[in-house]
Design a protein around this motif. Structure first.
Motif, PDB file in Angstrom:
ATOM      1  N   TYR A  35       0.865  -1.172   0.000  1.00 17.17           N
ATOM      2  CA  TYR A  35       0.000   0.000   0.000  1.00 17.17           C
ATOM      3  C   TYR A  35       0.903   1.224   0.000  1.00 17.17           C
ATOM      4  O   TYR A  35       2.074   1.152   0.367  1.00 17.17           O
ATOM      5  CB  TYR A  35      -0.864   0.044   1.268  1.00 17.17           C
ATOM      6  CG  TYR A  35      -1.898  -1.035   1.387  1.00 17.17           C
ATOM      7  CD1 TYR A  35      -1.576  -2.304   1.879  1.00 17.17           C
ATOM      8  CD2 TYR A  35      -3.223  -0.794   1.039  1.00 17.17           C
ATOM      9  CE1 TYR A  35      -2.529  -3.294   2.009  1.00 17.17           C
ATOM     10  CE2 TYR A  35      -4.194  -1.777   1.168  1.00 17.17           C
ATOM     11  CZ  TYR A  35      -3.840  -3.019   1.659  1.00 17.17           C
ATOM     12  OH  TYR A  35      -4.792  -3.993   1.778  1.00 17.17           O
ATOM     13  N   ARG A  36       0.321   2.364  -0.370  1.00 19.64           N
ATOM     14  CA  ARG A  36       1.086   3.596  -0.213  1.00 19.64           C
ATOM     15  C   ARG A  36       0.170   4.689   0.322  1.00 19.64           C
ATOM     16  O   ARG A  36      -1.059   4.619   0.187  1.00 19.64           O
ATOM     17  CB  ARG A  36       1.702   4.048  -1.537  1.00 19.64           C
ATOM     18  CG  ARG A  36       0.733   4.702  -2.480  1.00 19.64           C
ATOM     19  CD  ARG A  36       1.415   5.316  -3.667  1.00 19.64           C
ATOM     20  NE  ARG A  36       0.444   6.040  -4.470  1.00 19.64           N
ATOM     21  CZ  ARG A  36       0.693   6.518  -5.676  1.00 19.64           C
ATOM     22  NH1 ARG A  36       1.901   6.362  -6.226  1.00 19.64           N
ATOM     23  NH2 ARG A  36      -0.225   7.167  -6.336  1.00 19.64           N
ATOM     24  N   GLN A  37       0.797   5.671   0.935  1.00 23.20           N
ATOM     25  CA  GLN A  37       0.053   6.814   1.463  1.00 23.20           C
ATOM     26  C   GLN A  37       0.817   8.090   1.119  1.00 23.20           C
ATOM     27  O   GLN A  37       1.876   8.355   1.717  1.00 23.20           O
ATOM     28  CB  GLN A  37      -0.158   6.702   2.971  1.00 23.20           C
ATOM     29  CG  GLN A  37      -1.037   7.793   3.544  1.00 23.20           C
ATOM     30  CD  GLN A  37      -1.298   7.620   5.024  1.00 23.20           C
ATOM     31  OE1 GLN A  37      -0.481   7.069   5.758  1.00 23.20           O
ATOM     32  NE2 GLN A  37      -2.453   8.081   5.480  1.00 23.20           N
ATOM     33  N   ILE A  38       0.301   8.810   0.155  1.00 24.23           N
ATOM     34  CA  ILE A  38       0.857  10.130  -0.148  1.00 24.23           C
ATOM     35  C   ILE A  38       0.471  11.056   0.997  1.00 24.23           C
ATOM     36  O   ILE A  38      -0.638  10.931   1.557  1.00 24.23           O
ATOM     37  CB  ILE A  38       0.318  10.644  -1.492  1.00 24.23           C
ATOM     38  CG1 ILE A  38       0.828   9.730  -2.619  1.00 24.23           C
ATOM     39  CG2 ILE A  38       0.693  12.085  -1.738  1.00 24.23           C
ATOM     40  CD1 ILE A  38       0.205   9.988  -3.967  1.00 24.23           C
ATOM     41  N   PHE A  75      10.077  -9.774   0.362  1.00 20.48           N
ATOM     42  CA  PHE A  75       9.047  -9.397  -0.593  1.00 20.48           C
ATOM     43  C   PHE A  75       9.381  -7.967  -0.994  1.00 20.48           C
ATOM     44  O   PHE A  75       9.427  -7.082  -0.144  1.00 20.48           O
ATOM     45  CB  PHE A  75       7.675  -9.504   0.070  1.00 20.48           C
ATOM     46  CG  PHE A  75       6.507  -9.080  -0.782  1.00 20.48           C
ATOM     47  CD1 PHE A  75       5.548  -8.212  -0.280  1.00 20.48           C
ATOM     48  CD2 PHE A  75       6.342  -9.571  -2.071  1.00 20.48           C
ATOM     49  CE1 PHE A  75       4.454  -7.836  -1.041  1.00 20.48           C
ATOM     50  CE2 PHE A  75       5.261  -9.198  -2.843  1.00 20.48           C
ATOM     51  CZ  PHE A  75       4.317  -8.323  -2.321  1.00 20.48           C
ATOM     52  N   THR A  76       9.666  -7.746  -2.268  1.00 18.12           N
ATOM     53  CA  THR A  76      10.166  -6.437  -2.674  1.00 18.12           C
ATOM     54  C   THR A  76       9.213  -5.718  -3.617  1.00 18.12           C
ATOM     55  O   THR A  76       8.480  -6.352  -4.385  1.00 18.12           O
ATOM     56  CB  THR A  76      11.535  -6.554  -3.363  1.00 18.12           C
ATOM     57  OG1 THR A  76      11.390  -7.339  -4.549  1.00 18.12           O
ATOM     58  CG2 THR A  76      12.558  -7.185  -2.453  1.00 18.12           C
ATOM     59  N   LEU A  77       9.268  -4.397  -3.555  1.00 15.45           N
ATOM     60  CA  LEU A  77       8.555  -3.536  -4.488  1.00 15.45           C
ATOM     61  C   LEU A  77       9.610  -2.707  -5.205  1.00 15.45           C
ATOM     62  O   LEU A  77      10.408  -2.018  -4.570  1.00 15.45           O
ATOM     63  CB  LEU A  77       7.592  -2.609  -3.745  1.00 15.45           C
ATOM     64  CG  LEU A  77       6.877  -1.539  -4.599  1.00 15.45           C
ATOM     65  CD1 LEU A  77       5.869  -2.202  -5.547  1.00 15.45           C
ATOM     66  CD2 LEU A  77       6.159  -0.523  -3.706  1.00 15.45           C
ATOM     67  N   LYS A  78       9.619  -2.794  -6.526  1.00 16.68           N
ATOM     68  CA  LYS A  78      10.571  -2.025  -7.310  1.00 16.68           C
ATOM     69  C   LYS A  78       9.834  -0.967  -8.106  1.00 16.68           C
ATOM     70  O   LYS A  78       8.790  -1.254  -8.721  1.00 16.68           O
ATOM     71  CB  LYS A  78      11.354  -2.940  -8.260  1.00 16.68           C
ATOM     72  CG  LYS A  78      12.344  -2.170  -9.102  1.00 16.68           C
ATOM     73  CD  LYS A  78      13.374  -2.933  -9.898  1.00 16.68           C
ATOM     74  CE  LYS A  78      13.165  -4.287 -10.303  1.00 16.68           C
ATOM     75  NZ  LYS A  78      14.267  -4.856 -11.141  1.00 16.68           N
ATOM     76  N   ILE A  79      10.378   0.221  -8.083  1.00 15.19           N
ATOM     77  CA  ILE A  79       9.873   1.286  -8.946  1.00 15.19           C
ATOM     78  C   ILE A  79      11.001   1.588  -9.915  1.00 15.19           C
ATOM     79  O   ILE A  79      12.107   1.987  -9.502  1.00 15.19           O
ATOM     80  CB  ILE A  79       9.494   2.566  -8.158  1.00 15.19           C
ATOM     81  CG1 ILE A  79       8.563   2.220  -6.988  1.00 15.19           C
ATOM     82  CG2 ILE A  79       8.808   3.563  -9.097  1.00 15.19           C
ATOM     83  CD1 ILE A  79       8.238   3.397  -6.080  1.00 15.19           C
ATOM     84  N   GLU A  85       5.807  12.269  -8.096  1.00 17.68           N
ATOM     85  CA  GLU A  85       4.548  11.863  -7.473  1.00 17.68           C
ATOM     86  C   GLU A  85       4.590  10.486  -6.821  1.00 17.68           C
ATOM     87  O   GLU A  85       3.606  10.057  -6.220  1.00 17.68           O
ATOM     88  CB  GLU A  85       3.397  11.934  -8.486  1.00 17.68           C
ATOM     89  CG  GLU A  85       3.631  11.150  -9.753  1.00 17.68           C
ATOM     90  CD  GLU A  85       4.180  12.018 -10.877  1.00 17.68           C
ATOM     91  OE1 GLU A  85       4.996  12.936 -10.604  1.00 17.68           O
ATOM     92  OE2 GLU A  85       3.816  11.754 -12.041  1.00 17.68           O
ATOM     93  N   ASP A  86       5.728   9.808  -6.929  1.00 19.61           N
ATOM     94  CA  ASP A  86       5.902   8.544  -6.205  1.00 19.61           C
ATOM     95  C   ASP A  86       6.301   8.775  -4.751  1.00 19.61           C
ATOM     96  O   ASP A  86       6.361   7.829  -3.956  1.00 19.61           O
ATOM     97  CB  ASP A  86       6.964   7.668  -6.875  1.00 19.61           C
ATOM     98  CG  ASP A  86       6.535   7.180  -8.251  1.00 19.61           C
ATOM     99  OD1 ASP A  86       7.402   7.038  -9.134  1.00 19.61           O
ATOM    100  OD2 ASP A  86       5.319   6.951  -8.460  1.00 19.61           O
ATOM    101  N   SER A  87       6.585  10.002  -4.397  1.00 23.70           N
ATOM    102  CA  SER A  87       6.924  10.322  -3.007  1.00 23.70           C
ATOM    103  C   SER A  87       5.741   9.972  -2.116  1.00 23.70           C
ATOM    104  O   SER A  87       4.628  10.483  -2.322  1.00 23.70           O
ATOM    105  CB  SER A  87       7.259  11.803  -2.850  1.00 23.70           C
ATOM    106  OG  SER A  87       8.427  12.122  -3.573  1.00 23.70           O
ATOM    107  N   LEU A 108       9.469   7.283   1.136  1.00 24.03           N
ATOM    108  CA  LEU A 108      10.225   7.535  -0.092  1.00 24.03           C
ATOM    109  C   LEU A 108      10.049   8.987  -0.507  1.00 24.03           C
ATOM    110  O   LEU A 108       8.924   9.482  -0.607  1.00 24.03           O
ATOM    111  CB  LEU A 108       9.733   6.620  -1.221  1.00 24.03           C
ATOM    112  CG  LEU A 108      10.367   6.844  -2.589  1.00 24.03           C
ATOM    113  CD1 LEU A 108      11.850   6.488  -2.557  1.00 24.03           C
ATOM    114  CD2 LEU A 108       9.651   6.033  -3.659  1.00 24.03           C
ATOM    115  N   LEU A 109      11.169   9.642  -0.727  1.00 21.60           N
ATOM    116  CA  LEU A 109      11.151  11.026  -1.200  1.00 21.60           C
ATOM    117  C   LEU A 109      11.885  11.087  -2.529  1.00 21.60           C
ATOM    118  O   LEU A 109      13.058  10.707  -2.612  1.00 21.60           O
ATOM    119  CB  LEU A 109      11.816  11.951  -0.179  1.00 21.60           C
ATOM    120  CG  LEU A 109      11.902  13.430  -0.568  1.00 21.60           C
ATOM    121  CD1 LEU A 109      10.519  14.027  -0.790  1.00 21.60           C
ATOM    122  CD2 LEU A 109      12.664  14.222   0.491  1.00 21.60           C
TER     123      LEU A 109
END
Lengths: 111, 107
Positions: A35-38, A75-79, A85-87, A108-109
């Motif tokens: 999940y992500r939270q901007i 378990f990895t997440l790669k961008i 806007e991925d921050s 992540l910044l």
């Protein structure tokens, strides 16, 4: 009590760079999530993973994103090519008895 | 689309006062709802699930299908209850979260 762990806790990167966020789910859990939270926004589902494949992904999870379980624990997440806007704060979770257990998150910044 | 709404961004009460954090949902089916809490600098953790109908740390939440609500209540707030509270709906395997409500309990 076992917990989901995530590394690093913070990551600063330049736009266009690749990042890999790492998670160690609780052992014996079989379903994993990102999940992500901007900042200032909702926690949003990105992807779920079961039996070494993606079981569901959101429209946010485009071709720039990928997930992998390279060994029995990570378990990895790669961008691939980060954008401003991925921050966000990225949370990993694993599932046991219908409850999702969350990691502490990676902030992540992207500059 | 399935949705979870928490109308209050911030709720401020005094210690000992009753607390109600509101959550409304839209879901075509039989919903499964959760409350998660995030204390300062800590991870999201499950507070309670509607299907278990339990009380955790004095909090309860009742699913009201008629009003499509799952409000979180506590009769007497404590300072240690100050945290972010997120209502979430399970859709398939994923959770759909509300915006969250920051609860501030003043001494």
């Amino acid at each position: 009590e076992p917990e989901v762990t995530q590394t690093p806790s913070h990551q600063v990167t330049q736009m266009g760079q690749e990042v890999i966020l790492r998670c160690v789910p609780i052992s014996n859990h079989l379903y994993f999530y990102w999940y992500r939270q901007i900042l200032g926004q909702k926690v949003e589902f990105l992807v779920s993973f079961y039996n070494n494949e993606i079981s569901e992904k959101s429209e946010i999870f485009d071709d720039q994103f990928s997930v992998e379980r390279p060994d029995g624990s990570n378990f990895t997440l790669k961008i691939r090519s980060t954008k401003l806007e991925d921050s966000a704060m990225y949370f990993c979770a694993s599932l046991y008895q219908e409850t999702q257990y969350f990691g502490p998150g990676t902030r992540l910044l992207v500059l | 689309a399935q949705r979870v709404t928490q109308p209050e961004k911030l709720l401020s009460v005094f210690k000992g006062a009753p607390v109600e954090l509101k959550c409304n949902y839209s879901y075509s089916g039989s919903p499964e709802l959760f409350w998660y809490v995030q204390y300062s600098r800590q991870r999201l953790q499950l507070l309670l699930r509607h299907i278990s109908r339990e009380s955790i740390k004095g909090f309860t939440a009742d699913l009201n299908k008629g009003e499509t609500s799952f409000h979180l209540k506590k009769p007497f707030a404590q300072e240690e209850d100050s945290a972010m509270y997120y209502c979430a709906l399970r859709e398939g395997g994923k959770l759909i979260f509300g915006q969250g409500t920051e609860l501030s309990v003043k001494p």
